[in-house]
Write an enzyme that holds these catalytic residues in place. Structure first.
Site, PDB file in Angstrom:
ATOM      1  N   SER A  36       0.811  -1.214   0.000  1.00 13.59           N
ATOM      2  CA  SER A  36       0.000   0.000   0.000  1.00 13.59           C
ATOM      3  C   SER A  36       0.855   1.280   0.000  1.00 13.59           C
ATOM      4  CB  SER A  36      -0.940   0.012   1.202  1.00 13.59           C
ATOM      5  OG  SER A  36      -0.203  -0.135   2.387  1.00 13.59           O
ATOM      6  N   HIS A  78       1.123   5.183   6.376  1.00 15.18           N
ATOM      7  CA  HIS A  78       0.913   5.762   5.046  1.00 15.18           C
ATOM      8  C   HIS A  78       1.230   7.260   5.073  1.00 15.18           C
ATOM      9  CE1 HIS A  78      -1.548   2.057   5.201  1.00 15.18           C
ATOM     10  NE2 HIS A  78      -1.004   1.890   4.004  1.00 15.18           N
ATOM     11  N   ASP A  97      -2.973   6.450  11.818  1.00 18.15           N
ATOM     12  CA  ASP A  97      -2.202   5.758  10.786  1.00 18.15           C
ATOM     13  C   ASP A  97      -0.864   6.488  10.630  1.00 18.15           C
ATOM     14  OD1 ASP A  97      -1.017   4.893   8.444  1.00 18.15           O
ATOM     15  OD2 ASP A  97      -2.838   5.033   7.211  1.00 18.15           O
TER      16      ASP A  97
END
Ligand SMILES: *[C@@H]1O[C@H](CO)[C@@H](O)[C@H](O)[C@H]1NC(C)=O
Ligand SMILES: *[C@@H]1O[C@H](CO)[C@@H](O)[C@H](O)[C@H]1NC(C)=O
Ligand SMILES: *[C@@H]1O[C@H](CO)[C@@H](O)[C@H](O)[C@H]1NC(C)=O
Ligand SMILES: *[C@@H]1O[C@H](CO)[C@@H](O)[C@H](O)[C@H]1NC(C)=O
Ligand SMILES: *[C@@H]1O[C@H](CO)[C@@H](O)[C@H](O)[C@H]1NC(C)=O
Ligand SMILES: *[C@@H]1O[C@H](CO)[C@@H](O)[C@H](O)[C@H]1NC(C)=O
Length: 427
Positions: free
Chosen positions: A152, A405, A402
């Protein structure tokens, strides 16, 4: 001095210019290019122009120094430098205007108000990054496939690249997204250019039980350490390949099988220390790219590990804190946190060196150090949540932040500027 500079066209020979006459011509032209760099004084825009119009010279490497020591003749290392706050030239696009933005990284859309993370420019120590020119890149990709392969983080970089180029294509019907192979492969198509920019999901590069792009949150991770063909068949003939694999390996042991997944049921698997399994997977990958990828046609890149900011004590906060509420990069020079594993970096370096010994050039896009500084550039709580949040979580945002990312526009745009520089032969 001059002779050393001209030594660069050696690279050209591997690009297939073999007759003495053409070599001579190449050396003469390279001299011109080097001279031009000196004339433009440092930033090399002219060099960019030359390279764009003359594909066979895309491997010329040296760029002038911007910090006054233009006498030194080392190659400019684009990965060593510093962040400069620059709210004039950055961001390179707007989050809202990108037609293909992903909710996973659209921080402003999900409520982030402090937008300084969008305004940083990467300044290499001894030269400048070439200006990103979407039209020039699309021209370069005419009739070609640029494919990102990995996890990702790599998908985030792919979204960034799509956003960087799509704004120069005005008509909506000339650009589109296509999902194929059960969404393992996502293609952005630029119709006028017959070019595609694609992302292929395979978070461990080799086959694993996490290969479903949508349903991969499994308690037990298993890799088929010698199998890659199931994925590789979809990217082997690409013109430019950009690989990564890192975060999915972060565990002490990896459950590894040599046979089919059914063999797990019969107990034929082994818990292998992670570093060893990472090495084996990269060997499988290296063997594949050496044997099956056409090195004359395909340029290959490997993006180094993307750091995380999970434990605040690394930059002077409490250990329980993380990237949540951070607004400013870490300013400590050569900062390196616990989120980046130098041993894994070494294994990637070794794999690429071995490939080079066998005549296969895979360039490392070494983003780790420069991304380490960017503790403020993660989505933290400002992204789509896949599961409903509990009261407990809402009371303590750190728990669901998060810090893996990166927001867009933001850091991955710079990774792509570095990739762009390499595609056009700047380093
Ligand atoms: C850009 O940054 C400078 C310096 O931090 C600041 O003075 C200026 O107001 C900013 N401009 C905009 C448009 O945000
Ligand atoms: C971008 O590249 C295109 C195509 O090579 C060129 O025509 C254009 O002048 C470039 N733009 C800038 C700002 O350099
Ligand atoms: C478009 O690009 C593909 C490669 O991605 C190539 O196989 C095909 O021939 C091209 N089509 C045209 C019409 O140029
Ligand atoms: C898509 O998934 C289905 C069900 O898991 C599978 O049978 C099929 O082979 C897959 N197709 C591709 C192209 O991978
Ligand atoms: C490899 O690519 C080059 C350049 O596109 C092409 O000329 C050559 O035929 C290809 N080799 C093979 C074995 O396909
Ligand atoms: C990437 O860059 C960092 C910092 O500049 C360096 O320590 C590391 O060795 C590099 N990695 C490789 C594989 O060259």
């Amino acid at each position: 001095m001059a002779a050393k500079k001209v030594a660069q066209p050696v690279v050209l020979v591997t690009w297939g210019l073999r007759t003495p006459f053409i070599s001579l011509l190449a050396i003469l032209l390279a001299c011109l290019v080097v001279a031009a760099v000196y004339l433009t004084g440092n930033n090399g825009w002219l060099l960019e122009g030359l390279i764009v119009s003359s594909t066979s010279f895309s491997s010329t490497t040296t760029i002038g120094s911007s910090s006054g020591n233009s006498g030194s003749d080392h190659k400019c290392n684009l990965f060593v430098g510093k962040w400069i706050y620059d709210n004039v030239s950055y961001p390179l696009y707007s989050e809202r205007q990108c037609s293909f933005m992903s909710d996973q990284v659209a921080c402003e859309k999900f409520g982030r108000k402090d937008l300084d993370y969008q305004h940083w420019r990467w300044q290499p120590d001894h030269c400048d990054l070439p200006r990103f020119n979407a039209t020039a890149l699309l021209e370069r990709l005419r009739g070609k496939r640029l494919v990102y392969v990995g996890d990702s983080l790599n998908r985030g970089q792919w979204v960034s690249m799509v956003c960087l180029v799509e704004s120069v294509i005005q008509q909506p019907k000339l650009k589109s997204l296509h999902f194929t192979h059960n969404s393992s492969l996502i293609k952005f198509k630029a119709k006028e250019y017959n070019a595609t920019i694609e992302f292929y999901w395979s978070p461990l590069l080799v086959e694993s039980n996490s290969d479903d792009p949508l349903m991969h949150r499994l308690p037990d991770r298993i890799v088929r350490i010698q199998e890659i063909e199931k994925h590789a068949r979809y990217w082997t003939d690409a013109d430019i390949l950009v690989f990564n694999t890192y975060l999915w390996w972060k565990r002490t042991y990896m459950k590894t099988i040599w046979g089919s997944f059914e063999d797990v049921e019969h107990g034929i698997y082994k818990e292998v220390p992670m570093l060893r399994s990472y090495e084996m997977a990269l060997k499988t990958w290296s063997d594949w790219v050496e044997i099956h990828v056409n090195h004359t046609k395909t340029k290959m890149f490997f993006v180094s590990m993307s750091p995380t900011h999970q434990t605040g004590d690394e930059w002077g906060k409490r250990r329980e804190e993380n990237c949540y509420s951070e607004r400013w990069p870490i300013m400590k020079e050569e900062y390196w946190g616990r989120g980046s594993n130098k041993n894994m970096m070494g294994i990637v370096g070794d794999a690429l060196a071995k490939l080079r010994d066998r005549g296969v050039d895979v360039k490392l896009i070494n983003i780790t150090q420069l991304s380490e500084y960017r503790k403020e550039a993660h989505p933290s709580i400002y992204r789509k949540q896949w599961d409903a949040l509990t009261e407990e979580q809402l009371r303590n945002p750190t728990t669901y932040s998060d810090c893996n990312h990166w927001c867009l526009p933001g850091l991955p745009d710079v990774w792509n500027e570095l990739l762009y520089a390499h595609i056009f032969g700047f380093s």
